[in-house]
Design a protein around this motif. Structure first.
Motif, PDB file in Angstrom:
ATOM      1  N   PHE A  18       0.827  -1.203   0.000  1.00 30.59           N
ATOM      2  CA  PHE A  18       0.000   0.000   0.000  1.00 30.59           C
ATOM      3  C   PHE A  18       0.864   1.257   0.000  1.00 30.59           C
ATOM      4  O   PHE A  18       0.580   2.212  -0.722  1.00 30.59           O
ATOM      5  CB  PHE A  18      -0.931  -0.002   1.219  1.00 30.59           C
ATOM      6  CG  PHE A  18      -1.877   1.151   1.241  1.00 30.59           C
ATOM      7  CD1 PHE A  18      -2.994   1.144   0.423  1.00 30.59           C
ATOM      8  CD2 PHE A  18      -1.667   2.241   2.061  1.00 30.59           C
ATOM      9  CE1 PHE A  18      -3.871   2.206   0.429  1.00 30.59           C
ATOM     10  CE2 PHE A  18      -2.532   3.301   2.071  1.00 30.59           C
ATOM     11  CZ  PHE A  18      -3.648   3.291   1.256  1.00 30.59           C
ATOM     12  N   LEU A  19       1.921   1.248   0.810  1.00 30.20           N
ATOM     13  CA  LEU A  19       2.751   2.446   0.934  1.00 30.20           C
ATOM     14  C   LEU A  19       3.755   2.587  -0.208  1.00 30.20           C
ATOM     15  O   LEU A  19       3.966   3.691  -0.721  1.00 30.20           O
ATOM     16  CB  LEU A  19       3.488   2.433   2.277  1.00 30.20           C
ATOM     17  CG  LEU A  19       2.602   2.488   3.514  1.00 30.20           C
ATOM     18  CD1 LEU A  19       3.454   2.384   4.761  1.00 30.20           C
ATOM     19  CD2 LEU A  19       1.773   3.751   3.533  1.00 30.20           C
ATOM     20  N   LEU A  20       4.389   1.491  -0.594  1.00 24.82           N
ATOM     21  CA  LEU A  20       5.421   1.511  -1.640  1.00 24.82           C
ATOM     22  C   LEU A  20       5.149   0.374  -2.628  1.00 24.82           C
ATOM     23  O   LEU A  20       5.813  -0.668  -2.578  1.00 24.82           O
ATOM     24  CB  LEU A  20       6.812   1.330  -1.018  1.00 24.82           C
ATOM     25  CG  LEU A  20       7.239   2.359   0.016  1.00 24.82           C
ATOM     26  CD1 LEU A  20       8.458   1.874   0.776  1.00 24.82           C
ATOM     27  CD2 LEU A  20       7.505   3.688  -0.650  1.00 24.82           C
ATOM     28  N   ALA A  74      -5.636  -1.511  -3.545  1.00 25.46           N
ATOM     29  CA  ALA A  74      -6.201  -0.444  -2.709  1.00 25.46           C
ATOM     30  C   ALA A  74      -5.468   0.874  -2.965  1.00 25.46           C
ATOM     31  O   ALA A  74      -6.088   1.935  -2.986  1.00 25.46           O
ATOM     32  CB  ALA A  74      -6.112  -0.825  -1.242  1.00 25.46           C
ATOM     33  N   ARG A  75      -4.170   0.803  -3.142  1.00 29.56           N
ATOM     34  CA  ARG A  75      -3.399   2.018  -3.430  1.00 29.56           C
ATOM     35  C   ARG A  75      -3.829   2.599  -4.782  1.00 29.56           C
ATOM     36  O   ARG A  75      -3.908   3.815  -4.950  1.00 29.56           O
ATOM     37  CB  ARG A  75      -1.910   1.686  -3.434  1.00 29.56           C
ATOM     38  CG  ARG A  75      -1.002   2.783  -3.906  1.00 29.56           C
ATOM     39  CD  ARG A  75      -1.001   3.936  -2.930  1.00 29.56           C
ATOM     40  NE  ARG A  75      -0.141   4.996  -3.389  1.00 29.56           N
ATOM     41  CZ  ARG A  75       1.007   5.344  -2.817  1.00 29.56           C
ATOM     42  NH1 ARG A  75       1.417   4.690  -1.760  1.00 29.56           N
ATOM     43  NH2 ARG A  75       1.701   6.321  -3.290  1.00 29.56           N
ATOM     44  N   GLY A  76      -4.117   1.749  -5.740  1.00 32.15           N
ATOM     45  CA  GLY A  76      -4.531   2.219  -7.054  1.00 32.15           C
ATOM     46  C   GLY A  76      -5.881   2.904  -7.059  1.00 32.15           C
ATOM     47  O   GLY A  76      -6.170   3.695  -7.949  1.00 32.15           O
ATOM     48  N   LYS A  77      -6.691   2.639  -6.050  1.00 31.71           N
ATOM     49  CA  LYS A  77      -8.025   3.262  -5.989  1.00 31.71           C
ATOM     50  C   LYS A  77      -8.008   4.621  -5.307  1.00 31.71           C
ATOM     51  O   LYS A  77      -9.030   5.303  -5.299  1.00 31.71           O
ATOM     52  CB  LYS A  77      -8.993   2.345  -5.244  1.00 31.71           C
ATOM     53  CG  LYS A  77      -9.337   1.097  -6.036  1.00 31.71           C
ATOM     54  CD  LYS A  77     -10.346   0.256  -5.309  1.00 31.71           C
ATOM     55  CE  LYS A  77     -10.679  -0.966  -6.135  1.00 31.71           C
ATOM     56  NZ  LYS A  77     -11.680  -1.820  -5.479  1.00 31.71           N
ATOM     57  N   LEU A  78      -6.872   5.008  -4.748  1.00 29.99           N
ATOM     58  CA  LEU A  78      -6.787   6.318  -4.107  1.00 29.99           C
ATOM     59  C   LEU A  78      -6.849   7.414  -5.169  1.00 29.99           C
ATOM     60  O   LEU A  78      -6.355   7.253  -6.275  1.00 29.99           O
ATOM     61  CB  LEU A  78      -5.494   6.447  -3.303  1.00 29.99           C
ATOM     62  CG  LEU A  78      -5.407   5.648  -2.023  1.00 29.99           C
ATOM     63  CD1 LEU A  78      -4.045   5.860  -1.373  1.00 29.99           C
ATOM     64  CD2 LEU A  78      -6.495   6.059  -1.060  1.00 29.99           C
TER      65      LEU A  78
END
Length: 80
Positions: A18-20, A74-78
Motif C-alpha cells: 500500500f505504501l510503496l 487499494a493504493r490504485g483506488k486512491l
C-alpha cells in the motif's frame, strides 16, 4: 506458531504494497520463494502425506500473494 508468522508476513506485505507498491514486489517474491521451498520439500513425502505436508505452504503462498495484490489494488483506488 507458523500461522502467526504467516499472518505477520501478510500484514507486512500488504502495508508495504500500500505504501510503496513498486518496492513491495521483491519482499513478496522472496516470501513466495521461501514458501515454495517448503512446499517442494513437503511434497517429497510418499503418497497422500506429500500433499498433506505441502498444503500449508501452498495456501500460505497464496495468502501472501493475495495480500500484496490487495495492497497494490487499494493504493490504485486512491484519488492521488
Amino acid at each position: 506458531m507458523m500461522v502467526v508468522g504467516i499472518i505477520a508476513v501478510c500484514v507486512v506485505i500488504a502495508v508495504l504494497a500500500f505504501l510503496l507498491p513498486r518496492f513491495s514486489r521483491h519482499p513478496q517474491n522472496g516470501a513466495q520463494r521461501t514458501l515454495g521451498f517448503g512446499s517442494r520439500a513437503g511434497s517429497k513425502a510418499p503418497g497422500p502425506l506429500g500433499r498433506l505436508f505441502s498444503k500449508p505452504f501452498r495456501s500460505s503462498s497464496r495468502a501472501v500473494n493475495r495480500s500484496g495484490s490487495a495492497g497494490r489494488r487499494a493504493r490504485g483506488k486512491l484519488p492521488f
